[in-house]
Write an enzyme that holds these catalytic residues in place. Sequence first.
Site, PDB file in Angstrom:
ATOM      1  N   LYS A  74       0.837  -1.198   0.000  1.00 18.47           N
ATOM      2  CA  LYS A  74       0.000   0.000   0.000  1.00 18.47           C
ATOM      3  C   LYS A  74       0.874   1.252   0.000  1.00 18.47           C
ATOM      4  O   LYS A  74       1.943   1.279   0.614  1.00 18.47           O
ATOM      5  CB  LYS A  74      -0.907  -0.036   1.228  1.00 18.47           C
ATOM      6  CG  LYS A  74      -1.960   1.055   1.296  1.00 18.47           C
ATOM      7  CD  LYS A  74      -2.822   0.842   2.550  1.00 18.47           C
ATOM      8  CE  LYS A  74      -3.887   1.912   2.706  1.00 18.47           C
ATOM      9  NZ  LYS A  74      -4.701   1.662   3.923  1.00 18.47           N
ATOM     10  N   SER A 149      -9.447   1.244   2.807  1.00 16.78           N
ATOM     11  CA  SER A 149      -8.602   2.116   2.003  1.00 16.78           C
ATOM     12  C   SER A 149      -7.480   1.400   1.264  1.00 16.78           C
ATOM     13  O   SER A 149      -6.773   2.019   0.461  1.00 16.78           O
ATOM     14  CB  SER A 149      -7.998   3.200   2.895  1.00 16.78           C
ATOM     15  OG  SER A 149      -7.215   2.630   3.931  1.00 16.78           O
ATOM     16  N   SER A 173      -9.752  -1.407   6.811  1.00 19.94           N
ATOM     17  CA  SER A 173      -9.146  -1.065   5.520  1.00 19.94           C
ATOM     18  C   SER A 173      -8.409  -2.180   4.799  1.00 19.94           C
ATOM     19  O   SER A 173      -8.057  -2.025   3.634  1.00 19.94           O
ATOM     20  CB  SER A 173      -8.200   0.124   5.688  1.00 19.94           C
ATOM     21  OG  SER A 173      -8.922   1.295   5.954  1.00 19.94           O
TER      22      SER A 173
END
Length: 462
Positions: A74, A149, A173
């Site tokens: 990420k 996310s 997330s």
Amino acid sequence: MVEISSISQTLRALRRKQYSCRDLVESLVSRSESATHLNAFAATDWLHLRNEADRVDRNGSGGVGLMGIPLCFKANIATGIFPTSAGTQGLLRHKPAIPAKIVERLHSAGALIGASGNMHELSFGITNDNKTFGPARNPWNQALISGGSSGGVAVSVAANLMLGGIGTDTGASVRLPAALCGVVGFRPTFGNYPTDGIVPVSPSRDTPGLIVRSVEDAVLLDRIIRNKCPTQNMSLKGLRLGLPRSHFFDNLEPHVAAASERAIRRLATNQMTFVEADIPNVAELTRKVSLPVAIYEFPRALMAYLSFHGIGNTFDELIQNIQDPQVYDLVQSQLSKGLISESVYRRALRCYKPRLKATYENYYSSNGLDAVLFPSVPLTAKPVGLQTTLVHNGVETDTFGIFVRNLDPSSNIGLPSLSVPVSLTPDRLPVGIQIEGPFGSDDMVLAIGRAVEEMVKFGQEY
């Protein structure tokens, strides 16, 4: 073209020399270049990845566990290769020289840094509709959200662009995009994985997490990150799993409800006992802890991060460059109006969080439970471009709240949890089941997850 499979299956093929690491990388690059419309990545460097693959092929893995397996990280995790942008304009040139500890551990074990994953801006949202890199699109239906996310990482795994990845999870997330994209998402017990080198949201809750294609892969990566010896196969006979019908099974989309019940019926034949028992006051206590803590901690944690790294942009400049209107409004509200006061924050930490923790501990002990099981998300993926509310089961509903409803409560007290895909709806959208356990029960949660995975045979019912 190499057939892309799980990390564990790929490792077996590499050890048998069925193909080279370079062959594997070329297949991943080819697939990625054909899938740019999915917006899975915030940054790539295919030349670097090819060179790393050649190095592995020349030198061998030296017996190291991950043997040249490319992973997606990420974009809020420092890799030493890609910008640690956190999906926001103000950090596009931020590139710490020292990788995050979790990256170092995996790289030392032979993993390759394959790509930087697209994400919801500053991790503060659940759609992954990023205004800088574009919306990460769901591989099952490209008109739909990936969830966030950590959506780009989930997309890269679900679309076979990367073999696995590392996201971050504050309240949902990792597990939310995993559930919506039909892959496995694991949030460990808080503190089990290092958080150094990660752009923060809420330090009292943030943790890296795993997004992979199988629970076997989650077990493998978890063992490497925690530097622990392989555990013996755990007997699941006689385990007691709670089904907290109130709250966690309420107001589900009909296809999600049907898929969840179908999975539970299959699991009931696996010598595990299901106990119908609710977790009292879970919604109220979660509401008093979750957003108050995250919203209060976020600006302070981000300011500390910027100061520590000596980033040229001031905090105010970074905030002014936020592209997502909802993220901007939320942060500005806290800064200008004190949306969450210090007294509310302290009360959340000192009063309501301990109550939530005690509620869960009493729930497990009084019912003699080893874990709980429920639908990961009450609804399937929705179209890109969601606003702050959506129509859910005919009623206008808060978008953020409904998507994180089931995943958020235990995140506030650091419990381990695993989302496993169990079914496809008739319109071929994934449904996930979440398995949660008491603090420190990561091995148990993963063992139950493997049993779930083996019993339901995801994707084979349609």
